[in-house]
Write a protein that holds these residues in place. Structure first.
Motif, PDB file in Angstrom:
ATOM      1  N   SER A 111      37.708  30.645  19.023  1.00 51.59           N
ATOM      2  CA  SER A 111      36.700  29.599  19.201  1.00 51.59           C
ATOM      3  C   SER A 111      37.032  28.766  20.429  1.00 51.59           C
ATOM      4  CB  SER A 111      36.625  28.712  17.961  1.00 51.59           C
ATOM      5  OG  SER A 111      37.833  28.011  17.769  1.00 51.59           O
ATOM      6  N   THR A 112      36.015  28.187  21.017  1.00 52.90           N
ATOM      7  CA  THR A 112      36.183  27.420  22.244  1.00 52.90           C
ATOM      8  C   THR A 112      35.598  26.021  22.107  1.00 52.90           C
ATOM      9  OG1 THR A 112      34.097  28.263  23.139  1.00 52.90           O
ATOM     10  CG2 THR A 112      36.095  29.490  23.692  1.00 52.90           C
ATOM     11  N   ASP A 113      36.126  25.119  22.901  1.00 53.57           N
ATOM     12  CA  ASP A 113      35.588  23.769  23.012  1.00 53.57           C
ATOM     13  C   ASP A 113      35.702  23.327  24.463  1.00 53.57           C
ATOM     14  OD1 ASP A 113      36.529  22.417  19.781  1.00 53.57           O
ATOM     15  OD2 ASP A 113      34.539  22.863  20.579  1.00 53.57           O
ATOM     16  N   TYR A 114      34.835  22.399  24.818  1.00 51.48           N
ATOM     17  CA  TYR A 114      34.811  21.918  26.196  1.00 51.48           C
ATOM     18  C   TYR A 114      34.684  20.407  26.229  1.00 51.48           C
ATOM     19  CZ  TYR A 114      33.773  26.798  27.198  1.00 51.48           C
ATOM     20  OH  TYR A 114      33.826  28.172  27.284  1.00 51.48           O
ATOM     21  N   ALA A 115      35.203  19.834  27.286  1.00 48.68           N
ATOM     22  CA  ALA A 115      34.934  18.423  27.537  1.00 48.68           C
ATOM     23  C   ALA A 115      33.447  18.268  27.842  1.00 48.68           C
ATOM     24  CB  ALA A 115      35.770  17.937  28.718  1.00 48.68           C
ATOM     25  N   ASP A 116      32.892  17.141  27.448  1.00 45.64           N
ATOM     26  CA  ASP A 116      31.466  16.920  27.671  1.00 45.64           C
ATOM     27  C   ASP A 116      31.096  17.043  29.149  1.00 45.64           C
ATOM     28  OD1 ASP A 116      31.073  14.342  25.102  1.00 45.64           O
ATOM     29  OD2 ASP A 116      31.025  16.531  24.991  1.00 45.64           O
ATOM     30  N   SER A 117      32.005  16.645  30.009  1.00 47.25           N
ATOM     31  CA  SER A 117      31.719  16.628  31.439  1.00 47.25           C
ATOM     32  C   SER A 117      31.570  18.018  32.048  1.00 47.25           C
ATOM     33  CB  SER A 117      32.819  15.868  32.180  1.00 47.25           C
ATOM     34  OG  SER A 117      34.083  16.466  31.949  1.00 47.25           O
ATOM     35  N   ILE A 154      47.282  22.686  15.925  1.00 47.78           N
ATOM     36  CA  ILE A 154      46.220  22.748  14.937  1.00 47.78           C
ATOM     37  C   ILE A 154      44.880  22.461  15.604  1.00 47.78           C
ATOM     38  CG2 ILE A 154      47.772  22.112  13.062  1.00 47.78           C
ATOM     39  CD1 ILE A 154      46.569  19.301  13.119  1.00 47.78           C
ATOM     40  N   TYR A 155      43.832  22.831  14.887  1.00 50.58           N
ATOM     41  CA  TYR A 155      42.472  22.780  15.445  1.00 50.58           C
ATOM     42  C   TYR A 155      42.145  21.411  16.022  1.00 50.58           C
ATOM     43  CZ  TYR A 155      37.441  23.731  15.659  1.00 50.58           C
ATOM     44  OH  TYR A 155      36.162  23.910  16.090  1.00 50.58           O
ATOM     45  N   SER A 156      42.427  20.373  15.250  1.00 53.04           N
ATOM     46  CA  SER A 156      42.013  19.021  15.643  1.00 53.04           C
ATOM     47  C   SER A 156      42.832  18.470  16.801  1.00 53.04           C
ATOM     48  CB  SER A 156      42.108  18.075  14.447  1.00 53.04           C
ATOM     49  OG  SER A 156      43.415  18.055  13.942  1.00 53.04           O
ATOM     50  N   ASP A 157      43.962  19.076  17.112  1.00 52.12           N
ATOM     51  CA  ASP A 157      44.821  18.599  18.199  1.00 52.12           C
ATOM     52  C   ASP A 157      44.649  19.381  19.481  1.00 52.12           C
ATOM     53  OD1 ASP A 157      47.758  17.681  16.200  1.00 52.12           O
ATOM     54  OD2 ASP A 157      45.908  16.616  16.674  1.00 52.12           O
ATOM     55  N   VAL A 161      39.983  19.875  29.539  1.00 60.14           N
ATOM     56  CA  VAL A 161      38.821  20.541  30.109  1.00 60.14           C
ATOM     57  C   VAL A 161      38.224  21.553  29.121  1.00 60.14           C
ATOM     58  CG1 VAL A 161      37.981  22.052  31.949  1.00 60.14           C
ATOM     59  CG2 VAL A 161      39.666  20.269  32.467  1.00 60.14           C
ATOM     60  N   ALA A 162      39.058  22.486  28.646  1.00 56.42           N
ATOM     61  CA  ALA A 162      38.544  23.541  27.769  1.00 56.42           C
ATOM     62  C   ALA A 162      39.696  24.162  26.991  1.00 56.42           C
ATOM     63  CB  ALA A 162      37.820  24.612  28.581  1.00 56.42           C
ATOM     64  N   VAL A 163      39.366  24.729  25.836  1.00 58.67           N
ATOM     65  CA  VAL A 163      40.365  25.392  25.004  1.00 58.67           C
ATOM     66  C   VAL A 163      39.765  26.647  24.400  1.00 58.67           C
ATOM     67  CG1 VAL A 163      39.772  24.030  22.951  1.00 58.67           C
ATOM     68  CG2 VAL A 163      42.028  25.101  23.114  1.00 58.67           C
ATOM     69  N   ILE A 164      40.614  27.654  24.228  1.00 59.17           N
ATOM     70  CA  ILE A 164      40.257  28.844  23.464  1.00 59.17           C
ATOM     71  C   ILE A 164      41.378  29.062  22.454  1.00 59.17           C
ATOM     72  CG2 ILE A 164      41.243  30.425  25.198  1.00 59.17           C
ATOM     73  CD1 ILE A 164      38.911  32.370  24.393  1.00 59.17           C
ATOM     74  N   ARG A 165      41.013  29.049  21.187  1.00 59.93           N
ATOM     75  CA  ARG A 165      42.015  29.021  20.128  1.00 59.93           C
ATOM     76  C   ARG A 165      42.485  30.415  19.766  1.00 59.93           C
ATOM     77  NH1 ARG A 165      38.115  25.326  18.998  1.00 59.93           N
ATOM     78  NH2 ARG A 165      38.797  23.145  19.147  1.00 59.93           N
TER      79      ARG A 165
END
Length: 125
Positions: free
Chosen positions: A56-62, A102-105, A47-51
């Motif tokens: 930094s954050t990322d989200y699922a497209d949905s 790691i970032y990509s995982d 769903v979402a991550v905060i590193r």
């Protein structure tokens, strides 16, 4: 680290909920924290991550544009603010933590060592 998720519940479509994940232990800011969810009969999904490095954050497209992940290092807590909820957001939500991912995982559930018990989110139409 031990994780305790809370804040789930029943909400109508278009409504909002805020999930919390409280972490025990020290060095909370050294962990990358993420939310995953698992709907009935489906696989667990990111769903979402905060590193841990830089936050930094990322989200699922949905969920992009509707959900926001944040952390309070003083309270050792990560949050997931969920707005404009849809019935398809119905799932058990889990928080996860890892200190060496790691970032990509960071969207891969298998890479996380620590998991909290889930909290049920149900969105009615």
């Amino acid at each position: 680290v031990q994780l305790q998720a809370s804040g789930g519940g029943l909400v109508q479509a278009g409504g909002s909920l805020r999930l919390s994940c409280a972490a025990s232990g020290r060095a909370f800011n050294r962990y990358t924290m993420a939310w995953f969810r698992q709907a009935s009969g489906k696989e667990r999904e990111f769903v979402a991550v905060i590193r841990r490095s830089g936050g930094s954050t990322d989200y699922a497209d949905s969920v992009k544009g509707r959900f926001t992940i944040s952390r309070d290092i003083f309270k050792n807590t990560v949050y997931l603010q969920m707005n404009t909820l849809k019935p398809e957001d119905t799932a058990v939500y889990y928080c996860a933590a890892d200190s060496s991912i790691i970032y990509s995982d960071s969207s891969a559930a298998l890479r996380y060592d620590y998991w909290g018990r889930g909290t049920q989110v149900t969105v009615s139409s």
